[in-house]
Motif scaffolding. Sequence first.
Motif, short mmCIF file in Angstrom:
data_model
loop_
_atom_site.label_atom_id
_atom_site.label_comp_id
_atom_site.label_asym_id
_atom_site.label_seq_id
_atom_site.Cartn_x
_atom_site.Cartn_y
_atom_site.Cartn_z
N MET A 38 0.84 -1.20 0.00
CA MET A 38 0.00 0.00 0.00
C MET A 38 0.88 1.26 0.00
O MET A 38 0.61 2.22 -0.74
N GLY A 39 1.93 1.22 0.80
CA GLY A 39 2.85 2.36 0.83
C GLY A 39 3.56 2.56 -0.50
O GLY A 39 3.67 3.69 -1.00
N GLU A 40 4.03 1.46 -1.07
CA GLU A 40 4.72 1.58 -2.36
C GLU A 40 3.80 2.17 -3.42
O GLU A 40 4.19 3.04 -4.19
N GLU A 41 2.60 1.65 -3.44
CA GLU A 41 1.64 2.09 -4.45
C GLU A 41 1.31 3.57 -4.27
O GLU A 41 1.12 4.30 -5.25
N ALA A 42 1.26 4.01 -3.03
CA ALA A 42 0.96 5.41 -2.77
C ALA A 42 2.02 6.30 -3.42
O ALA A 42 1.70 7.33 -4.03
N VAL A 43 3.26 5.91 -3.29
CA VAL A 43 4.34 6.69 -3.90
C VAL A 43 4.19 6.70 -5.42
O VAL A 43 4.26 7.75 -6.06
N ARG A 44 3.95 5.54 -5.97
CA ARG A 44 3.81 5.46 -7.42
C ARG A 44 2.68 6.38 -7.89
O ARG A 44 2.84 7.16 -8.83
N MET A 45 1.55 6.30 -7.21
CA MET A 45 0.42 7.14 -7.61
C MET A 45 0.73 8.62 -7.45
O MET A 45 0.36 9.44 -8.29
N LEU A 46 1.42 8.94 -6.38
CA LEU A 46 1.72 10.35 -6.15
C LEU A 46 2.64 10.88 -7.26
O LEU A 46 2.41 11.97 -7.78
N LEU A 47 3.63 10.09 -7.62
CA LEU A 47 4.54 10.56 -8.67
C LEU A 47 3.80 10.70 -9.99
O LEU A 47 4.06 11.64 -10.75
N ASP A 48 2.88 9.82 -10.24
CA ASP A 48 2.03 9.98 -11.41
C ASP A 48 1.26 11.29 -11.34
O ASP A 48 1.20 12.04 -12.30
N ALA A 49 0.68 11.53 -10.18
CA ALA A 49 -0.11 12.74 -10.02
C ALA A 49 0.76 13.97 -10.25
O ALA A 49 0.34 14.93 -10.90
N VAL A 50 1.97 13.95 -9.73
CA VAL A 50 2.89 15.08 -9.93
C VAL A 50 3.16 15.26 -11.42
O VAL A 50 3.25 16.38 -11.92
N ALA A 51 3.23 14.13 -12.13
CA ALA A 51 3.51 14.19 -13.56
C ALA A 51 2.27 14.55 -14.37
O ALA A 51 2.34 14.65 -15.59
N GLY A 52 1.15 14.71 -13.69
CA GLY A 52 -0.04 15.16 -14.40
C GLY A 52 -1.08 14.09 -14.66
O GLY A 52 -2.15 14.38 -15.17
N VAL A 53 -0.76 12.85 -14.35
CA VAL A 53 -1.75 11.79 -14.51
C VAL A 53 -2.79 11.93 -13.40
O VAL A 53 -2.43 11.95 -12.23
N PRO A 54 -4.06 12.02 -13.75
CA PRO A 54 -5.06 12.18 -12.69
C PRO A 54 -5.06 10.98 -11.75
O PRO A 54 -4.97 9.83 -12.20
N ALA A 55 -5.13 11.24 -10.46
CA ALA A 55 -5.03 10.18 -9.46
C ALA A 55 -6.33 9.39 -9.38
O ALA A 55 -7.42 9.94 -9.46
N ARG A 56 -6.17 8.10 -9.20
CA ARG A 56 -7.34 7.24 -9.09
C ARG A 56 -7.53 6.83 -7.63
O ARG A 56 -6.72 7.14 -6.77
N ASP A 57 -8.61 6.10 -7.38
CA ASP A 57 -8.78 5.47 -6.07
C ASP A 57 -8.52 4.00 -6.24
O ASP A 57 -9.24 3.30 -6.94
N GLN A 58 -7.46 3.55 -5.59
CA GLN A 58 -7.00 2.20 -5.86
C GLN A 58 -7.13 1.29 -4.65
O GLN A 58 -7.04 1.74 -3.51
N MET A 59 -7.33 0.02 -4.92
CA MET A 59 -7.32 -0.96 -3.84
C MET A 59 -6.26 -2.01 -4.15
O MET A 59 -6.20 -2.55 -5.26
N ILE A 60 -5.41 -2.26 -3.18
CA ILE A 60 -4.38 -3.30 -3.37
C ILE A 60 -5.06 -4.66 -3.32
O ILE A 60 -5.70 -5.01 -2.33
N GLU A 61 -4.90 -5.41 -4.40
CA GLU A 61 -5.67 -6.65 -4.51
C GLU A 61 -4.97 -7.87 -3.91
O GLU A 61 -5.55 -8.94 -3.85
#
Lengths: 338, 338
Positions: free
Chosen positions: B299-322
């Motif tokens: 969950m922590g790793e994914e949060a970083v990945r999503m945040l960096l995407d968001a910084v790069a302009g990719v709109p952030a999603r709501d994700q669940m670790i499966e």
Amino acid sequence: MANLKDVARRAGVDPSTASRVLRNDPNQQVRPETRERILDAARELRYRPNALARGLRTRRTDTIGLVIPSLDNLGFADVTHGIQAAAAAARRMVMVIEASAVPDAMQDVSERLVADGRVDGLIVAFASVDDGLVAQLAERGMPLVLVNRRTSGVHGSVVVDDERGSRMAVEHLVGLGHRRVGFLGIDADTDTARRRLTGYGRAMTGAGIPIEPGWLAAAPPTEDGGRRAMRSVLASAGAHPPTAYFVASLMSAIGALAELRATGRRVPEDVSIVAFNDHPFAAHTAPALTTVRMPNSRMGEEAVRMLLDAVAGVPARDQMIEDAPELVVRASTAPPAG
Amino acid sequence: MANLKDVARRAGVDPSTASRVLRNDPNQQVRPETRERILDAARELRYRPNALARGLRTRRTDTIGLVIPSLDNLGFADVTHGIQAAAAAARRMVMVIEASAVPDAMQDVSERLVADGRVDGLIVAFASVDDGLVAQLAERGMPLVLVNRRTSGVHGSVVVDDERGSRMAVEHLVGLGHRRVGFLGIDADTDTARRRLTGYGRAMTGAGIPIEPGWLAAAPPTEDGGRRAMRSVLASAGAHPPTAYFVASLMSAIGALAELRATGRRVPEDVSIVAFNDHPFAAHTAPALTTVRMPNSRMGEEAVRMLLDAVAGVPARDQMIEDAPELVVRASTAPPAG
DNA sequence: CTGAAAGCGCTAACAG
DNA sequence: CTGTTAGCGCTTTCAG
């Protein structure tokens, strides 16, 4: 986001004047009226100075770096808490590197935190002292405080009174009537580990008890380390093994406790055990662990204070937190059987 | 410390050319020979670009902010570990604010981290969702990822499958033969708390067991909270109290366990108990706790990945670790008595 | 292929 | 009492 120029324009002054007022420049001579105009403008625009621009100019980032081995070690929580509190009170930011999560952490720190100019100073907690990079950074003039370690070469450190805490633990056992007291120490060439051994030795000597070599073992301060150390003493102590143990780290005490129970020994009926360092969780082991609680949070606070002094040019000292350790008696210690 | 000008001078080129080479500017057309000269000079001078100057220019700090409630909560260690690892891998720095150590932490974060321009984005872990400041920051366009929470208004979050983990825990109890299963939940208006309740409910319904209101209690996810919740159920459940409990947080499970033992109930002979979230320490409570281990580090790793995407302009999603939760059976669960 | 020039937002020495 | 000026070290057009 509004910048200084915006504020200055709105107040009808030059940016440098606005800067003087907003920084509270001690040798400013600004008319109260102008001053108010500037303050108002800043408030209205919700102005906040850009940290990067200011840092670039002043060569100060108001940020300190914190290197910590691993966050699951229960002992660190307290220290980091103290560091966070003191840093926040001093309006400093904290950049944290968790060494266990970062390959080659010290290298990383010395490049990306220090060389890239992101921090004003460094707190290195629980480092293995033989890390040459730490000494190098200190030599190159980076303000640096070691926490829970002292080492020649690096000036500036905060420790707690390990010897005293250890003595208290052992005296508790001796006071209960134990004579054969084992020592499960930390297998690391650190002054901290040594002082805990010294404390044990002094307490035993003070009680007039000669120490048998078979009572001692050293291992890393981990659960598994504690388990192995206990096994080693049980194997070598012969017919009269210790009736009580002082374990020099909380994590290894947990392992040692588990090992005792796994081999059918009852705690505290057959064997007593007391751990160095406390944690809320120690109240919930089976049985609840008797510990000595060290002023770790204070150690963290003091580290910040010392580091900020060092940044300000005050030469760093080697300090020991004098607050008395506290013996927390729970269920793992009792008089020896018989 | 050498700067770009020094490197340029030594290589006999203009700083701008040196910059192009050292940044690996994609549309650079630098002669290989010049290129080498610059690279050599940089190496010899141990050049590292100043992060503040670069950040001032590029408006990027390569730093992310992390807000965490408190480091002594055992559940957070895993998540922060995942965050640290992913951040280091992506060559990002992490500024940490421990809310429990900082008065008015969110305010502080939004001023000193965000408004002062020290971070590119924010990871807010375990926040109480009603914090308007979080929503405000998100609205103002600060890249932001919530960890272990979802909330309307803020887009961008990572959670684990709380419902599934809870179902697994309860199914374990039902599988052992328990019919009267209590639920000690988290007293917070968070989706996470709700999903754990839902999981409990689904598992019970799936087993065809009607739930009695007296079996349920909610409290903060702390040791004391668990203690009180347990007390409350024991007081209200009447003649036929639950023979087993699912406790929706590890810290409260520890309190609940302590309360059971304090009132003379034997675990697992009289009462079984299973906790949501695992930690090494759970193996050492009395008795050792059965838990469901959630993929918190992921969950922590994914949060970083999503945040960096968001910084790069990719709109952030709501994700669940499966990743599937894992039931860790220890000594606190057994078939019901009789 | 490389250099000149401007400027990110701020501070600090110097003038007036 | 306040403004002018010159950068901190870097990136990024724009020229050539």
